[in-house]
Scaffold this motif. Structure first.
Motif, PDB file in Angstrom:
ATOM      1  N   PRO A  82     -45.264   3.409 -25.692  1.00  0.00           N
ATOM      2  CA  PRO A  82     -44.628   3.259 -27.005  1.00  0.00           C
ATOM      3  C   PRO A  82     -44.689   4.516 -27.876  1.00  0.00           C
ATOM      4  CG  PRO A  82     -45.865   1.285 -26.486  1.00  0.00           C
ATOM      5  CD  PRO A  82     -46.203   2.298 -25.420  1.00  0.00           C
ATOM      6  N   GLU A  83     -45.774   5.293 -27.765  1.00  0.00           N
ATOM      7  CA  GLU A  83     -45.882   6.499 -28.585  1.00  0.00           C
ATOM      8  C   GLU A  83     -44.838   7.541 -28.175  1.00  0.00           C
ATOM      9  OE1 GLU A  83     -48.897   3.883 -29.101  1.00  0.00           O
ATOM     10  OE2 GLU A  83     -48.636   4.885 -27.173  1.00  0.00           O
ATOM     11  N   PHE A  86     -41.513   6.336 -29.528  1.00  0.00           N
ATOM     12  CA  PHE A  86     -41.456   6.565 -30.973  1.00  0.00           C
ATOM     13  C   PHE A  86     -41.192   8.046 -31.256  1.00  0.00           C
ATOM     14  CE2 PHE A  86     -43.678   7.089 -35.178  1.00  0.00           C
ATOM     15  CZ  PHE A  86     -42.765   6.368 -35.926  1.00  0.00           C
ATOM     16  N   GLY A  89     -37.513   8.800 -30.532  1.00  0.00           N
ATOM     17  CA  GLY A  89     -36.644   8.241 -31.565  1.00  0.00           C
ATOM     18  C   GLY A  89     -36.755   8.977 -32.880  1.00  0.00           C
ATOM     19  N   TYR A  90     -37.984   9.287 -33.290  1.00  0.00           N
ATOM     20  CA  TYR A  90     -38.199   9.962 -34.574  1.00  0.00           C
ATOM     21  C   TYR A  90     -37.598  11.368 -34.532  1.00  0.00           C
ATOM     22  CZ  TYR A  90     -40.750  10.686 -39.034  1.00  0.00           C
ATOM     23  OH  TYR A  90     -41.095  10.898 -40.347  1.00  0.00           O
ATOM     24  N   VAL A 119     -46.810  12.369 -31.625  1.00  0.00           N
ATOM     25  CA  VAL A 119     -47.330  11.109 -32.163  1.00  0.00           C
ATOM     26  C   VAL A 119     -48.757  10.919 -31.664  1.00  0.00           C
ATOM     27  CG1 VAL A 119     -47.054   8.595 -32.199  1.00  0.00           C
ATOM     28  CG2 VAL A 119     -45.034  10.073 -32.307  1.00  0.00           C
ATOM     29  N   TYR A 160     -36.538   7.071 -40.274  1.00  0.00           N
ATOM     30  CA  TYR A 160     -37.901   7.005 -39.740  1.00  0.00           C
ATOM     31  C   TYR A 160     -38.890   7.549 -40.776  1.00  0.00           C
ATOM     32  CZ  TYR A 160     -36.725   5.828 -34.865  1.00  0.00           C
ATOM     33  OH  TYR A 160     -36.315   5.201 -33.719  1.00  0.00           O
ATOM     34  N   THR A 164     -41.863   5.370 -42.574  1.00  0.00           N
ATOM     35  CA  THR A 164     -43.275   5.705 -42.414  1.00  0.00           C
ATOM     36  C   THR A 164     -43.924   6.182 -43.708  1.00  0.00           C
ATOM     37  OG1 THR A 164     -42.749   7.971 -41.708  1.00  0.00           O
ATOM     38  CG2 THR A 164     -42.991   6.304 -39.975  1.00  0.00           C
TER      39      THR A 164
END
Length: 175
Positions: A82-83, A86, A89-90, A119, A160, A164
């Protein structure tokens, strides 16, 4: 969340209260939540958790997941986590926001600009797990001061970054 705050949130968002949300900290209860009118909706499902699979509803994204060795997992080659998703995507979203920011500032952004997202996952001050992000921006041929202006404006535009904000630490670096 207190019942009163839940009612206010529901009234502002047009949502119906279907359940009672768990209590939020004072800091979380004071946050302002913004409703959106969706333009695009992405959907994905995960099975098997961090050692499973994630698939988008259109099947374009179909990845096997593995828990990184640093978190006690197998860290299997050829699988993601997942990191990493992320970070991908970010960085892509932020680069798009940079294009919009450059346009607003009337700056020609080099086609070779890159955003590298790092990340981190680790223990937070409460002993739970948390995230932090570093965005490293390179814009060859554009001076550092102008690039920084683009990056700073992009950070206020990027969905994003906005999601955040006040939730995790995000460091911006022009390299």
């Amino acid at each position: 969340m207190t019942a009163a705050i839940a009612r206010v949130f529901a009234a502002r968002s047009g949502a119906r209260m279907l359940y009672r949300a768990p209590a939020l900290s004072t800091a979380a209860a004071s946050r302002h939540f913004t409703s959106i009118k969706p333009i695009y909706t992405a959907e994905a499902s995960a099975t098997g958790g961090r050692n499973g699979r994630a698939v988008s509803s259109d099947k374009v994204l179909d990845v096997e997941l593995t828990l990184p060795k640093a978190l006690g997992g197998p860290g299997e080659a050829g699988k993601t986590n997942p990191e990493q998703l992320f970070a991908a995507g970010y960085s892509a979203c932020f680069q798009g926001a940079m294009g919009l920011a450059a346009s607003k500032l009337k700056v020609k952004l080099p086609e070779t600009n890159t955003v590298r997202a790092v990340v981190h996952i680790g223990k937070d001050s409460t002993g739970g797990l948390g995230l932090s992000v570093e965005l490293h921006v390179s814009a060859p041929g554009l001076d550092k001061e102008t690039t920084q202006k683009v990056v700073d404006l992009a950070h206020t535009i990027c969905p994003y970054s906005r999601a955040t904000k006040d939730n995790i630490e995000v460091k911006l670096a022009v390299v």
